[in-house]
Enzyme design. Sequence first.
Site, mmCIF file in Angstrom:
data_model
loop_
_atom_site.group_PDB
_atom_site.id
_atom_site.type_symbol
_atom_site.label_atom_id
_atom_site.label_comp_id
_atom_site.label_asym_id
_atom_site.label_seq_id
_atom_site.Cartn_x
_atom_site.Cartn_y
_atom_site.Cartn_z
ATOM 1 C CG HIS A 58 -2.875 -31.651 -17.917
ATOM 2 N ND1 HIS A 58 -3.913 -31.182 -17.141
ATOM 3 C CD2 HIS A 58 -2.830 -30.838 -19.005
ATOM 4 C CE1 HIS A 58 -4.472 -30.140 -17.737
ATOM 5 N NE2 HIS A 58 -3.824 -29.909 -18.870
ATOM 6 C CD GLU A 60 -2.428 -34.397 -12.894
ATOM 7 O OE1 GLU A 60 -3.035 -33.737 -12.027
ATOM 8 O OE2 GLU A 60 -1.945 -33.885 -13.925
ATOM 9 C CB CYS A 88 -7.545 -30.045 -14.340
ATOM 10 S SG CYS A 88 -7.124 -31.247 -15.627
ATOM 11 C CB CYS A 91 -5.826 -34.819 -14.384
ATOM 12 S SG CYS A 91 -4.755 -34.152 -15.690
#
Length: 159
Positions: A58, A60, A88, A91
């Site tokens: 992801h 992040e 999410c 993260c």
Amino acid sequence: MTDSITDDLLMSEAIRQAHAAGGLGEVPIGCVIAHQPTGKIIARGHNRRILDRDPTAHAEIVAIRRAAQELADWRLEDCVLAVTLEPCPMCAGAIVNARIPRLIFGCPDPKAGAVATLFQLCSDTRLNHRVQITAGVQSETCAQLLREFFQAQRALGKK
């Protein structure tokens, strides 16, 4: 790093990263991390799940890994993270674990948001670290990027 002009500049850089992800066929989510004492962006990231065949890639996570390498420390205590979509659970957990003191995000995520929408991991008093949160920075621009991407995916018959 608390005035809205700086927040907008950081989000504009995150949006550039989101465009890069979208151009690669990835979900257009972008992230930047700035080192607060210097005001310098030390890491950039965008979604790379498809490219890297990695469910943890992801925006992040990519940016946190790069920032930790840049600072030669897993603790990112003097940093601010700006991301186009509410993090999410994975993260948000990484943000807490990295000891990032401040998070800026663009639009909420009604399906997986773990900062304000579904869960509040970054402000949960049961955890050992809490994060100052600024939500809604350039929210409409961030949301529009995602809407356009998923509309195009549906037009192509993709999920």
